[in-house]
Design a protein around this motif. Sequence first.
Motif, PDB file in Angstrom:
ATOM      1  N   ILE A 147      12.586  -4.634  -6.931  1.00  0.00           N
ATOM      2  CA  ILE A 147      13.065  -3.288  -7.257  1.00  0.00           C
ATOM      3  C   ILE A 147      14.509  -3.166  -6.789  1.00  0.00           C
ATOM      4  O   ILE A 147      14.839  -3.567  -5.671  1.00  0.00           O
ATOM      5  CB  ILE A 147      12.234  -2.187  -6.557  1.00  0.00           C
ATOM      6  N   ARG A 148      15.352  -2.597  -7.640  1.00  0.00           N
ATOM      7  CA  ARG A 148      16.720  -2.284  -7.216  1.00  0.00           C
ATOM      8  C   ARG A 148      16.767  -0.846  -6.690  1.00  0.00           C
ATOM      9  O   ARG A 148      16.184   0.051  -7.283  1.00  0.00           O
ATOM     10  CB  ARG A 148      17.702  -2.430  -8.379  1.00  0.00           C
ATOM     11  N   PHE A 149      17.470  -0.648  -5.576  1.00  0.00           N
ATOM     12  CA  PHE A 149      17.648   0.686  -4.989  1.00  0.00           C
ATOM     13  C   PHE A 149      19.135   0.976  -4.842  1.00  0.00           C
ATOM     14  O   PHE A 149      19.873   0.190  -4.231  1.00  0.00           O
ATOM     15  CB  PHE A 149      16.999   0.768  -3.602  1.00  0.00           C
ATOM     16  N   ASN A 150      19.581   2.082  -5.408  1.00  0.00           N
ATOM     17  CA  ASN A 150      20.953   2.544  -5.247  1.00  0.00           C
ATOM     18  C   ASN A 150      20.947   4.054  -5.047  1.00  0.00           C
ATOM     19  O   ASN A 150      19.963   4.735  -5.378  1.00  0.00           O
ATOM     20  CB  ASN A 150      21.798   2.192  -6.482  1.00  0.00           C
ATOM     21  N   ALA A 151      22.028   4.571  -4.498  1.00  0.00           N
ATOM     22  CA  ALA A 151      22.159   6.021  -4.310  1.00  0.00           C
ATOM     23  C   ALA A 151      23.506   6.489  -4.829  1.00  0.00           C
ATOM     24  O   ALA A 151      24.504   5.769  -4.751  1.00  0.00           O
ATOM     25  CB  ALA A 151      22.007   6.394  -2.839  1.00  0.00           C
ATOM     26  N   ILE A 152      23.516   7.686  -5.362  1.00  0.00           N
ATOM     27  CA  ILE A 152      24.738   8.336  -5.829  1.00  0.00           C
ATOM     28  C   ILE A 152      25.109   9.424  -4.822  1.00  0.00           C
ATOM     29  O   ILE A 152      24.245  10.188  -4.377  1.00  0.00           O
ATOM     30  CB  ILE A 152      24.521   8.961  -7.215  1.00  0.00           C
ATOM     31  N   ALA A 153      26.390   9.487  -4.473  1.00  0.00           N
ATOM     32  CA  ALA A 153      26.870  10.490  -3.512  1.00  0.00           C
ATOM     33  C   ALA A 153      27.863  11.417  -4.213  1.00  0.00           C
ATOM     34  O   ALA A 153      29.064  11.159  -4.218  1.00  0.00           O
ATOM     35  CB  ALA A 153      27.512   9.808  -2.308  1.00  0.00           C
ATOM     36  N   PRO A 154      27.374  12.490  -4.813  1.00  0.00           N
ATOM     37  CA  PRO A 154      28.279  13.395  -5.528  1.00  0.00           C
ATOM     38  C   PRO A 154      28.901  14.444  -4.616  1.00  0.00           C
ATOM     39  O   PRO A 154      28.359  14.777  -3.560  1.00  0.00           O
ATOM     40  CB  PRO A 154      27.366  14.058  -6.563  1.00  0.00           C
ATOM     41  N   THR A 155      30.028  14.947  -5.049  1.00  0.00           N
ATOM     42  CA  THR A 155      30.588  16.148  -4.448  1.00  0.00           C
ATOM     43  C   THR A 155      29.922  17.357  -5.115  1.00  0.00           C
ATOM     44  O   THR A 155      28.971  17.213  -5.883  1.00  0.00           O
ATOM     45  CB  THR A 155      32.115  16.189  -4.590  1.00  0.00           C
ATOM     46  N   LEU A 183       0.158   6.846 -11.725  1.00  0.00           N
ATOM     47  CA  LEU A 183       0.893   6.334 -12.889  1.00  0.00           C
ATOM     48  C   LEU A 183       0.725   4.821 -12.971  1.00  0.00           C
ATOM     49  O   LEU A 183       0.743   4.139 -11.947  1.00  0.00           O
ATOM     50  CB  LEU A 183       2.375   6.690 -12.788  1.00  0.00           C
ATOM     51  N   GLU A 184       0.598   4.315 -14.176  1.00  0.00           N
ATOM     52  CA  GLU A 184       0.307   2.893 -14.349  1.00  0.00           C
ATOM     53  C   GLU A 184       1.483   2.083 -14.862  1.00  0.00           C
ATOM     54  O   GLU A 184       1.475   0.854 -14.773  1.00  0.00           O
ATOM     55  CB  GLU A 184      -0.884   2.725 -15.299  1.00  0.00           C
ATOM     56  N   GLU A 185       2.500   2.740 -15.410  1.00  0.00           N
ATOM     57  CA  GLU A 185       3.634   2.012 -15.987  1.00  0.00           C
ATOM     58  C   GLU A 185       4.925   2.751 -15.675  1.00  0.00           C
ATOM     59  O   GLU A 185       5.122   3.892 -16.100  1.00  0.00           O
ATOM     60  CB  GLU A 185       3.465   1.866 -17.496  1.00  0.00           C
ATOM     61  N   ILE A 186       5.819   2.132 -14.904  1.00  0.00           N
ATOM     62  CA  ILE A 186       7.115   2.724 -14.564  1.00  0.00           C
ATOM     63  C   ILE A 186       8.177   1.622 -14.619  1.00  0.00           C
ATOM     64  O   ILE A 186       7.979   0.530 -14.085  1.00  0.00           O
ATOM     65  CB  ILE A 186       7.121   3.343 -13.149  1.00  0.00           C
ATOM     66  N   SER A 244      14.328   0.004 -11.376  1.00  0.00           N
ATOM     67  CA  SER A 244      15.499   0.546 -10.687  1.00  0.00           C
ATOM     68  C   SER A 244      15.168   1.922 -10.140  1.00  0.00           C
ATOM     69  O   SER A 244      14.590   2.754 -10.835  1.00  0.00           O
ATOM     70  CB  SER A 244      16.681   0.657 -11.658  1.00  0.00           C
ATOM     71  N   VAL A 245      15.525   2.155  -8.877  1.00  0.00           N
ATOM     72  CA  VAL A 245      15.329   3.455  -8.235  1.00  0.00           C
ATOM     73  C   VAL A 245      16.694   4.033  -7.869  1.00  0.00           C
ATOM     74  O   VAL A 245      17.553   3.329  -7.331  1.00  0.00           O
ATOM     75  CB  VAL A 245      14.456   3.325  -6.969  1.00  0.00           C
ATOM     76  N   VAL A 246      16.874   5.310  -8.161  1.00  0.00           N
ATOM     77  CA  VAL A 246      18.127   6.002  -7.832  1.00  0.00           C
ATOM     78  C   VAL A 246      17.808   7.180  -6.922  1.00  0.00           C
ATOM     79  O   VAL A 246      16.991   8.041  -7.262  1.00  0.00           O
ATOM     80  CB  VAL A 246      18.850   6.494  -9.103  1.00  0.00           C
ATOM     81  N   GLU A 262       5.303   2.120  -5.291  1.00  0.00           N
ATOM     82  CA  GLU A 262       5.957   0.836  -5.031  1.00  0.00           C
ATOM     83  C   GLU A 262       5.307  -0.315  -5.789  1.00  0.00           C
ATOM     84  O   GLU A 262       5.999  -1.216  -6.289  1.00  0.00           O
ATOM     85  CB  GLU A 262       5.999   0.536  -3.528  1.00  0.00           C
ATOM     86  N   ASP A 263       3.987  -0.325  -5.902  1.00  0.00           N
ATOM     87  CA  ASP A 263       3.311  -1.438  -6.576  1.00  0.00           C
ATOM     88  C   ASP A 263       3.630  -1.465  -8.069  1.00  0.00           C
ATOM     89  O   ASP A 263       3.943  -2.528  -8.626  1.00  0.00           O
ATOM     90  CB  ASP A 263       1.795  -1.346  -6.365  1.00  0.00           C
ATOM     91  N   VAL A 264       3.561  -0.315  -8.716  1.00  0.00           N
ATOM     92  CA  VAL A 264       3.834  -0.290 -10.156  1.00  0.00           C
ATOM     93  C   VAL A 264       5.319  -0.502 -10.439  1.00  0.00           C
ATOM     94  O   VAL A 264       5.692  -1.135 -11.431  1.00  0.00           O
ATOM     95  CB  VAL A 264       3.307   1.023 -10.786  1.00  0.00           C
ATOM     96  N   LEU A 265       6.190  -0.023  -9.570  1.00  0.00           N
ATOM     97  CA  LEU A 265       7.625  -0.282  -9.717  1.00  0.00           C
ATOM     98  C   LEU A 265       7.929  -1.769  -9.592  1.00  0.00           C
ATOM     99  O   LEU A 265       8.777  -2.314 -10.306  1.00  0.00           O
ATOM    100  CB  LEU A 265       8.416   0.498  -8.663  1.00  0.00           C
TER     101      LEU A 265
END
Length: 225
Positions: free
Chosen positions: A151-159, A56-59, A110-112, A101-104
């Motif tokens: 790059i921003r990295f966050n995680a969601i922790a759902p029930t 992929l070239e654009e993200i 933003s990565v979730v 990682e390079d294209v990001l």
Amino acid sequence: MKTIVVVGGSKGIGKAIVDSLKETTKIINISRTSTETHSNIINYECDITTDELPVLEEIHGLVYCPGSINLKPFKRLTLDDFQNDFNINVKGAIKTIKAYEDVLSKNNSSVVFFSTVASKLGMPFHASIACSKSAIEGLTKSLAAEYATKIRFNAIAPTITDTTLAARLLRNEKQQEIMKERHPLKKILEPTEVADLACFLLSNKTAGITGQIIPIDAGIVSVKN
């Protein structure tokens, strides 16, 4: 128009994210099965644990949705169980970031990722999934630090969320009521609720948020029922 990669966008929370974004965003769905046909959606059929990822070239953002709910007593969990859960939840996420990682990095993307309430709240029969998702939390914080200006990295922790993955746990009305009663808000999450939070984290509105593990848990972790 932004381009968002959704790994696992054909079912559950991933599908809800695709549905939320598809009218205003170009979606690249990487999944074992294709999602719907839409002018803004490109589907790549791919098993994240075994197949090569597309080039992929654009993200501008990425969500990694694959997960597992492997609930067994520790005595019944095998080493293969732990390895399989790790491959799906952690190794697949690492493989994806390695590929993009390079294209990001080019677009301050933003990565979730997804964790679970079981990483914070000790729960019986959750040893394998809690191990894998705790690794995701560590990965989130480490990558957020390493790529802080790119790059921003966050995680969601759902029930527990009403998806096909959780169907066995929500198999009848009695079981659903039991699950609701365990939560202070007396509810089970809908995929759209979790998707809304993921879309928020992908947006420019959260440009100042990184390295966070954000619970959406109907109160089960922090509120006494």
